[in-house]
Design an enzyme around this catalytic site. Sequence first.
Site, PDB file in Angstrom:
ATOM      1  N   ASP A   1       0.819  -1.217   0.000  1.00 30.70           N
ATOM      2  CA  ASP A   1       0.000   0.000   0.000  1.00 30.70           C
ATOM      3  C   ASP A   1       0.848   1.259   0.000  1.00 30.70           C
ATOM      4  O   ASP A   1       2.035   1.222   0.325  1.00 30.70           O
ATOM      5  CB  ASP A   1      -0.842   0.042   1.277  1.00 30.70           C
ATOM      6  CG  ASP A   1      -2.107  -0.756   1.131  1.00 30.70           C
ATOM      7  OD1 ASP A   1      -2.442  -1.144   0.000  1.00 30.70           O
ATOM      8  OD2 ASP A   1      -2.750  -1.007   2.165  1.00 30.70           O
TER       9      ASP A   1
ATOM     10  N   TYR B   1       6.430  -9.704   8.017  1.00 31.27           N
ATOM     11  CA  TYR B   1       6.217  -8.260   8.125  1.00 31.27           C
ATOM     12  C   TYR B   1       6.551  -7.813   9.546  1.00 31.27           C
ATOM     13  O   TYR B   1       6.332  -8.567  10.509  1.00 31.27           O
ATOM     14  CB  TYR B   1       4.752  -7.889   7.873  1.00 31.27           C
ATOM     15  CG  TYR B   1       4.325  -7.844   6.434  1.00 31.27           C
ATOM     16  CD1 TYR B   1       4.475  -6.683   5.682  1.00 31.27           C
ATOM     17  CD2 TYR B   1       3.755  -8.956   5.821  1.00 31.27           C
ATOM     18  CE1 TYR B   1       4.056  -6.627   4.360  1.00 31.27           C
ATOM     19  CE2 TYR B   1       3.336  -8.910   4.496  1.00 31.27           C
ATOM     20  CZ  TYR B   1       3.492  -7.737   3.771  1.00 31.27           C
ATOM     21  OH  TYR B   1       3.079  -7.675   2.462  1.00 31.27           O
TER      22      TYR B   1
END
Lengths: 245, 245
Positions: B52, B110
């Site tokens: 994103d 992540y």
Amino acid sequence: MRKILLKVQFLGTNYCGWQYQEGLPTIQGELERAIFETTGEHVSCASSGRTDAGVHAIAMPVVFETNTRIISGNIYKAINAYLPTDIRVLSSMEVEGDFHPRFDCVGKTYAYHFYVSNIPLPYLSSTQAYIVPPFNFELARSVLPHFRGKHDWVGFASAKIEVSSTIRTIKRISLSRAGENQYCLRVSGDGFLYNMVRIIAGTIIEVGQGKINSADIPAIIASKDRSRAGKTAPAVGLVLESVDY
Amino acid sequence: MRKILLKVQFLGTNYCGWQYQEGLPTIQGELERAIFETTGEHVSCASSGRTDAGVHAIAMPVVFETNTRIISGNIYKAINAYLPTDIRVLSSMEVEGDFHPRFDCVGKTYAYHFYVSNIPLPYLSSTQAYIVPPFNFELARSVLPHFRGKHDWVGFASAKIEVSSTIRTIKRISLSRAGENQYCLRVSGDGFLYNMVRIIAGTIIEVGQGKINSADIPAIIASKDRSRAGKTAPAVGLVLESVDY
């Protein structure tokens, strides 16, 4: 008139340092503009010292005088409304009228952050300097004791300095690991000459890189010769952490 | 034609995410432009997944096909010469023609970085999300075991998702202190739905803030109801650390 002490944090990346310069983005310029927006007064801000272009601060003390009616402890919130997001005032309080953030300072702590990599790493580049390998951490750390104590640091200062004495005392100095191939040099002293922390950092880094022989450090300090110390390490790695009164 | 695998690091702050969008700054757009400058070829880059706007990457796998004569292991150096400094290719190597960075991926890690403060702190704001106190670290950590294992994560995904299955397995999840009032949530899994890591982070942060009752977490996961999970945590704190094949 009240004298107000601010603690200011900033990411120095987009600024030409602390000191006001006509037409250029500076921390002092932004603060004085934001205080004018807040109080309607054209004030002159005094800080604990100048910082160079690109240098950061966790908590820089800044004072100004004001007749505003805003409660001292709330002034910082009002000022923040007029500052860009890379400068934030953390707190505000009233201090004695004779307080001066530079002359009354008895100690400062700076940190110098760097990482070792074959290529610059964008994820680390906002606040850490980029150093090419090899870097021998233990070797770099071995020279720290030579930097402690009272010395004439004229050989670790920019030629631009204009001070009456170049003698300063380093109270504490440490080098620690801060992540994979990341390091933090932290230095506390009663004061620092112009570029002194960056030249100390550059010298210790060059010891770790094998460019300066660790055994030569005492002689380099004693020589008072700028040309024998290491390069001035890049501004991006330097941050003023705290100032003591 | 050779297929080349790049490992790409970027600070996502100034980009509208990975995927090419006409007229907007994107990681894919910058890479394809830099590869054109390097090889003269209009290539299409494939990555391990989209990121994103504002999300960072330590080492994102990216492949493209080329007829360039540049040695595979040196291509990354040539490409870097045409990239902005907030995107760097860390390495390049030739891979099998049927390798696909998304479909062959067996796991991803992540990290979500955040700090707790009454006001946003510019020195930390490049790569960490800003969270208001209170934050109970031990309470937030206590719910981690519920997130481990195989679950239907449809309640932890953006409504925008278009996938055949919303079942994913979280292999490892940890929350650690990373400095004064700074924390790092790290999650490894076989794959993640759109916004899933940010919604997991937002939910665990809200547990620490006392906004979500820790005892409700198993029911929230079982409910598959997006409205019961926490808010999507801000993009700035998220970084893709590694992708496994």
